[in-house]
Design a protein around this motif. Structure first.
Motif, PDB file in Angstrom:
ATOM      1  N   TYR A 129       0.827  -1.204   0.000  1.00 32.09           N
ATOM      2  CA  TYR A 129       0.000   0.000   0.000  1.00 32.09           C
ATOM      3  C   TYR A 129       0.861   1.254   0.000  1.00 32.09           C
ATOM      4  O   TYR A 129       0.566   2.234  -0.680  1.00 32.09           O
ATOM      5  N   LEU A 130       1.921   1.215   0.773  1.00 34.61           N
ATOM      6  CA  LEU A 130       2.812   2.385   0.810  1.00 34.61           C
ATOM      7  C   LEU A 130       3.476   2.621  -0.555  1.00 34.61           C
ATOM      8  O   LEU A 130       3.590   3.750  -1.033  1.00 34.61           O
ATOM      9  N   LEU A 131       3.885   1.508  -1.164  1.00 34.31           N
ATOM     10  CA  LEU A 131       4.538   1.615  -2.468  1.00 34.31           C
ATOM     11  C   LEU A 131       3.576   2.180  -3.512  1.00 34.31           C
ATOM     12  O   LEU A 131       3.915   3.087  -4.274  1.00 34.31           O
ATOM     13  N   SER A 132       2.332   1.629  -3.516  1.00 36.86           N
ATOM     14  CA  SER A 132       1.352   2.116  -4.485  1.00 36.86           C
ATOM     15  C   SER A 132       1.005   3.577  -4.203  1.00 36.86           C
ATOM     16  O   SER A 132       0.803   4.377  -5.130  1.00 36.86           O
ATOM     17  N   PHE A 133       0.969   3.920  -2.902  1.00 37.98           N
ATOM     18  CA  PHE A 133       0.678   5.303  -2.536  1.00 37.98           C
ATOM     19  C   PHE A 133       1.755   6.250  -3.054  1.00 37.98           C
ATOM     20  O   PHE A 133       1.487   7.312  -3.634  1.00 37.98           O
ATOM     21  N   ILE A 134       3.024   5.832  -2.907  1.00 38.34           N
ATOM     22  CA  ILE A 134       4.144   6.657  -3.369  1.00 38.34           C
ATOM     23  C   ILE A 134       4.085   6.796  -4.909  1.00 38.34           C
ATOM     24  O   ILE A 134       4.308   7.877  -5.480  1.00 38.34           O
ATOM     25  N   LEU A 135       3.772   5.665  -5.595  1.00 41.01           N
ATOM     26  CA  LEU A 135       3.660   5.702  -7.057  1.00 41.01           C
ATOM     27  C   LEU A 135       2.571   6.668  -7.510  1.00 41.01           C
ATOM     28  O   LEU A 135       2.753   7.442  -8.454  1.00 41.01           O
ATOM     29  N   TRP A 136       1.437   6.579  -6.841  1.00 37.90           N
ATOM     30  CA  TRP A 136       0.339   7.487  -7.171  1.00 37.90           C
ATOM     31  C   TRP A 136       0.760   8.940  -6.957  1.00 37.90           C
ATOM     32  O   TRP A 136       0.445   9.802  -7.789  1.00 37.90           O
ATOM     33  N   VAL A 137       1.459   9.195  -5.893  1.00 35.86           N
ATOM     34  CA  VAL A 137       1.933  10.573  -5.626  1.00 35.86           C
ATOM     35  C   VAL A 137       2.863  11.024  -6.740  1.00 35.86           C
ATOM     36  O   VAL A 137       2.784  12.160  -7.256  1.00 35.86           O
ATOM     37  N   VAL A 138       3.806  10.115  -7.148  1.00 34.53           N
ATOM     38  CA  VAL A 138       4.771  10.456  -8.205  1.00 34.53           C
ATOM     39  C   VAL A 138       4.044  10.748  -9.522  1.00 34.53           C
ATOM     40  O   VAL A 138       4.333  11.727 -10.239  1.00 34.53           O
ATOM     41  N   VAL A 139       3.033   9.900  -9.842  1.00 33.17           N
ATOM     42  CA  VAL A 139       2.267  10.096 -11.098  1.00 33.17           C
ATOM     43  C   VAL A 139       1.544  11.436 -11.064  1.00 33.17           C
ATOM     44  O   VAL A 139       1.550  12.197 -12.061  1.00 33.17           O
TER      45      VAL A 139
END
Length: 577
Positions: A561-571
């Motif tokens: 979840y943290l990884l996907s959250f960071i990816l979403w933030v980057v996108v």
């Protein structure tokens, strides 16, 4: 069983030796006019010392001698009376704790150490009243404990108020208190404490209820320990009470107590309750003469009363024991032919209670009534004194008529006998003291003759009232065992007088209805309501929610979840740029 026998005998020997030692020391203090004051510093914190103080003068030593003498005989008597009880050792230890609490109270000139004995008496008396574990005993114990708590609170407030004097050794401040503004409040609080312990109106209902305890306990508690604690406290505080005017209120209450108990005993059929009401009557007499400013006379009657009242309870215990635990005097009768030795002891104690000349009660009661006749007293109090004296003879003769004479009213197959020699030894020892104790004490306490000069009619008034009371008791008793019961013709009056002026109902209703109902509502709305809603339950519910959330995160792989959250933030950032 051997150990229980030895604990009874050892306690008897120890208490008897202590009693003799205390008696000789008390006589020595009287002759030499010695007072010993001992202070024991228990510990000290930042220059504040916690000190235990002990006062040994003629009064405390004589009282201790009498208490230990009666306690020794009661414990020896219990060895046979309580035979077969599986927990007799616990019973003896409770009685010894009771005696120890009384010792603390007697020798303490300090309100804090008095509270130690005072509360000890209350706690141990509760344990002894509920000794036979049934609903009646539990109710009686609760009534006793709650009534006495009122006095305990009053004593605690008196301790708080004594802070104004810098120390709790009240014995030093009695003369100072007379001229202080605090004296009135302290005297009211001390009188309230004494009235609850000595069962004066309106706290009288617990004393007959406490008869649920075993008979040896009644012999000890209602002769020389618990009920006399209040009288003893007021003897020590006597100067304060007389000078503040609280004594006038106490005189009225104690006079009414004496009158009410005397009337109530004439309508009672329970053997132990009749004797309990006679104790209440005598306590009223002690309190009333005390409130008039005669502490030495009150102390004299306190000691003589302890002797014959303990004997009276012991005789009642022997009768109840032989009647197979029946306490109703209507089922007795003609006991003089079945239990002659017990009957002799019973009649001697009864006559001492009535003030028969040259027995123990005569010396104190006659002197009290003559001093009352000599004093400046209003007509109402004078009537209460003398009418209550007549009532004493009245119910005593009624009791003797029902139980000792007439026809035997129990079953034809009965086990009545005088074979219990351990019980008889204790009773005969006390009977000797009930005969000679009054004259001995009068020589010790009043070595100089007291001149009481009264008109011939007033001098004979005590004798006249006693004879009249005896005749009335005999006549009333004759009518009782028949279908035309005289008390039934005046049913409402009989119920009112026989139920101690409805005091037990008022006491229990007052505890049951209002305070407990309010307490229940407060408990329900506050403790189980709002404080739970915003306190423990809210914390619990919030914790559960947070735990569920954490559990959800843990079950669903937090790192992904943290990884996907960071990816979403980057996108999102890249899109914005």
């Amino acid at each position: 069983m051997m150990w229980s026998l030895s604990i009874c005998v050892l306690s008897f020997i120890f208490l008897m030796m202590s009693s003799l030692t205390s008696l000789f020391l008390g006589m020595y203090c009287i002759m030499k006019e010695i007072v010993v004051f001992i202070e024991w510093e228990v510990f000290q914190v930042n220059s504040s010392a916690v000190v235990m103080t002990f006062l040994f003068d003629w009064m405390s030593l004589l009282f201790m001698a009498f208490v230990m003498f009666i306690s020794a005989l009661v414990i020896y008597y219990s060895d046979e009376y309580m035979y077969g009880d599986v927990s007799i050792n616990r019973f003896i230890l409770l009685v010894l704790m009771f005696v120890l609490s009384m010792m603390f109270l007697i020798i303490s000139p300090n309100l804090i150490s008095i509270l130690l004995g005072w509360d000890g008496l209350g706690l141990v008396s509760y344990c002894l009243v509920i000794y036979y574990q049934n609903v009646k005993s539990y109710n009686a114990g609760m009534l006793t404990a709650l009534s006495n708590r009122i006095g305990d609170v009053a004593l605690l407030m008196a301790i708080a108020w004594m802070l104004n004097f810098g120390s709790w050794n009240y014995i030093y401040y009695l003369d100072l208190m007379k001229s202080s503004t605090e004296m009135y409040i302290i005297s009211i609080l001390v009188v309230l404490a004494a009235m609850t312990k000595s069962a004066q109106i309106p706290f009288s209902s617990w004393l007959p209820a406490a008869m649920a305890a075993p008979t040896p306990v009644s012999a000890l508690v209602h002769s020389s320990t618990l009920v006399t604690a209040g009288v003893y406290l007021l003897i020590r505080f006597n100067n304060l009470i007389v000078d503040t005017g609280v004594g006038q209120y106490l005189l009225l209450m104690s006079g009414l107590t004496m009158f009410m108990a005397g009337l109530g005993a004439n309508f009672e059929f329970d053997l132990k309750k009749i004797i309990a009401l006679s104790t209440l009557s005598q306590l009223g007499l002690m309190m009333s003469i005390l409130s008039m400013g005669f502490p030495k006379l009150a102390f004299f009657h306190l000691l003589t009363h302890a002797l014959f009242k303990a004997l009276l309870f012991m005789c009642a215990g022997a009768v109840i024991h032989n009647m197979k635990n029946s306490q109703d005097i209507r089922f007795m009768g003609n006991l003089c032919s079945q239990m002659p030795l017990t009957t002799v002891c019973f009649n001697v104690s009864n006559l001492a209670l009535c003030g028969m000349p040259f027995l123990a009660g005569f010396y104190s009661k006659d002197m009290i009534l003559e001093v009352v006749s000599l004093s400046y007293l209003n007509m109402f109090s004078f009537f209460l004194y003398f009418f209550s004296t007549g009532l004493t003879v009245w119910y005593s003769l009624r009791l003797a008529y029902y139980s000792m004479t007439g026809e035997f009213n129990s079953t034809s197959f009965h086990p009545l006998n005088d074979e219990g020699w351990i019980m008889l030894t204790s009773m005969i020892s006390l009977m000797v003291m009930a005969v000679v104790g009054g004259s001995m004490l009068s020589w010790v306490l009043f070595p100089c003759p007291i001149m009481i000069c009264l008109p011939f009619t007033l001098k004979l008034l005590v004798l006249f009232v006693s004879i009249l009371g005896g005749l009335a008791g005999y006549e009333m008793s004759k009518f009782s065992i028949s279908y035309e019961l005289q008390s039934m013709k005046k049913y409402l009056m009989s119920v009112f007088l026989g139920s101690m002026w409805f005091m037990p109902f008022i006491s229990t209703w007052g505890v049951n209805k209002l305070p407990l109902e309010v307490g229940f509502q407060v408990f329900k709305s506050c403790d189980q309501g709002w404080s739970e809603e915003f306190g423990g339950q809210m914390l619990y519910n919030q914790s559960v929610e947070y735990s569920r959330m954490v559990q959800w995160w843990q079950n669903n792989n937090l790192k992904m979840y943290l990884l996907s959250f960071i990816l979403w933030v980057v996108v999102l950032v890249m899109l914005i740029i």
